[in-house]
Design an enzyme around this catalytic site. Structure first.
Site, short mmCIF file in Angstrom:
data_model
loop_
_atom_site.label_atom_id
_atom_site.label_comp_id
_atom_site.label_asym_id
_atom_site.label_seq_id
_atom_site.Cartn_x
_atom_site.Cartn_y
_atom_site.Cartn_z
N GLU A 164 75.66 -12.29 -99.05
CA GLU A 164 76.93 -12.72 -99.63
C GLU A 164 76.77 -14.10 -100.27
O GLU A 164 77.29 -14.36 -101.35
CB GLU A 164 78.00 -12.73 -98.53
CG GLU A 164 79.40 -12.94 -99.03
CD GLU A 164 79.90 -11.85 -99.97
OE1 GLU A 164 79.26 -10.78 -100.07
OE2 GLU A 164 80.92 -12.09 -100.62
N HIS A 212 73.67 -11.21 -103.70
CA HIS A 212 72.68 -10.15 -103.95
C HIS A 212 72.57 -9.32 -102.67
O HIS A 212 72.14 -9.83 -101.64
CB HIS A 212 71.32 -10.74 -104.33
CG HIS A 212 70.35 -9.70 -104.75
ND1 HIS A 212 70.57 -8.88 -105.82
CD2 HIS A 212 69.16 -9.31 -104.22
CE1 HIS A 212 69.56 -8.04 -105.94
NE2 HIS A 212 68.69 -8.28 -104.98
N HIS A 213 72.95 -8.05 -102.77
CA HIS A 213 73.19 -7.23 -101.57
C HIS A 213 72.19 -6.09 -101.43
O HIS A 213 71.76 -5.51 -102.43
CB HIS A 213 74.61 -6.68 -101.63
CG HIS A 213 75.66 -7.75 -101.77
ND1 HIS A 213 76.02 -8.26 -103.00
CD2 HIS A 213 76.37 -8.45 -100.86
CE1 HIS A 213 76.94 -9.21 -102.84
NE2 HIS A 213 77.17 -9.35 -101.54
N HIS A 255 70.58 -4.28 -109.87
CA HIS A 255 71.21 -3.38 -110.85
C HIS A 255 71.17 -3.96 -112.25
O HIS A 255 70.85 -3.25 -113.21
CB HIS A 255 72.65 -3.07 -110.41
CG HIS A 255 72.69 -2.18 -109.21
ND1 HIS A 255 72.41 -0.82 -109.28
CD2 HIS A 255 72.92 -2.44 -107.91
CE1 HIS A 255 72.48 -0.29 -108.09
NE2 HIS A 255 72.79 -1.25 -107.22
N GLU A 256 71.46 -5.26 -112.37
CA GLU A 256 71.51 -5.85 -113.72
C GLU A 256 70.14 -5.93 -114.38
O GLU A 256 70.06 -6.12 -115.60
CB GLU A 256 72.16 -7.24 -113.66
CG GLU A 256 71.42 -8.23 -112.79
CD GLU A 256 72.16 -9.56 -112.63
OE1 GLU A 256 72.50 -9.91 -111.49
OE2 GLU A 256 72.39 -10.24 -113.64
N ASP A 270 65.03 -9.67 -105.32
CA ASP A 270 64.68 -8.73 -104.25
C ASP A 270 63.51 -9.26 -103.42
O ASP A 270 63.46 -9.07 -102.21
CB ASP A 270 64.36 -7.36 -104.85
CG ASP A 270 65.56 -6.82 -105.62
OD1 ASP A 270 66.62 -6.67 -104.99
OD2 ASP A 270 65.45 -6.61 -106.83
#
Lengths: 102, 102
Positions: free
Chosen positions: A57, A61-62, A79-80, A88
């Site tokens: 949070e 980045h989850h 995703h982007e 990551d």
């Protein structure tokens, strides 16, 4: 700021670095960094998830993750960037560090 | 105490009761009570998971669940009953109640 998808050789390099100390290893599955963490029990597994959740949070980045009892299966992607990015790698390193608290 | 696997008509009855108010619905998939919860964001999704986790630990009955950002996919089964039991009905009801807090 645009997040850059890592090239194949950068992913290999990141995996080598991530896996130099920890066990079991991170792998690439479905174009995502993947690792299964195992703990003593649910309380520890969810304690680990809570540490990761607060970090995720904070960094916005989850992870994608599945939990059953003492097991947490993590998949990381950006995703982007339509793939794995430095975000990551960073989250994977933090997760490994959190897992060592248990 | 042995935990009894619910019969087919008992599962139907439980699903009817669970789905009488809440939306979207619980279904049976792979012999497990299944529901996808959606929240406004990750913070709410993980807040929900935390409430469920504490309840699960207290009842010593834990979910199988997958989370990505604002989505939590839950599957409930009772290993010692080799199927769905009253424990899963109870946990499903509590999860629905927790989800309404957000």
């Amino acid at each position: 700021m645009t997040v850059k998808k890592l090239e194949s050789h950068e992913i290999d390099q990141a995996l080598n670095q991530l896996n130099s100390s920890a066990s079991p290893s991170w792998t690439i599955e479905d174009d995502k960094f993947t690792k299964t963490f195992k703990f003593k029990n649910f309380k520890q597994a969810f304690g680990f998830m809570t540490m990761c959740a607060m970090q995720a949070e904070q960094d916005d980045h989850h992870p994608e993750w599945f939990n059953v009892y003492n097991k947490v299966v993590v998949q990381l992607t950006t995703h982007e960037a339509s793939g794995v990015s430095q975000k990551d790698v960073d989250l994977a390193q933090k997760m490994d560090a959190f897992a060592q608290c248990f």
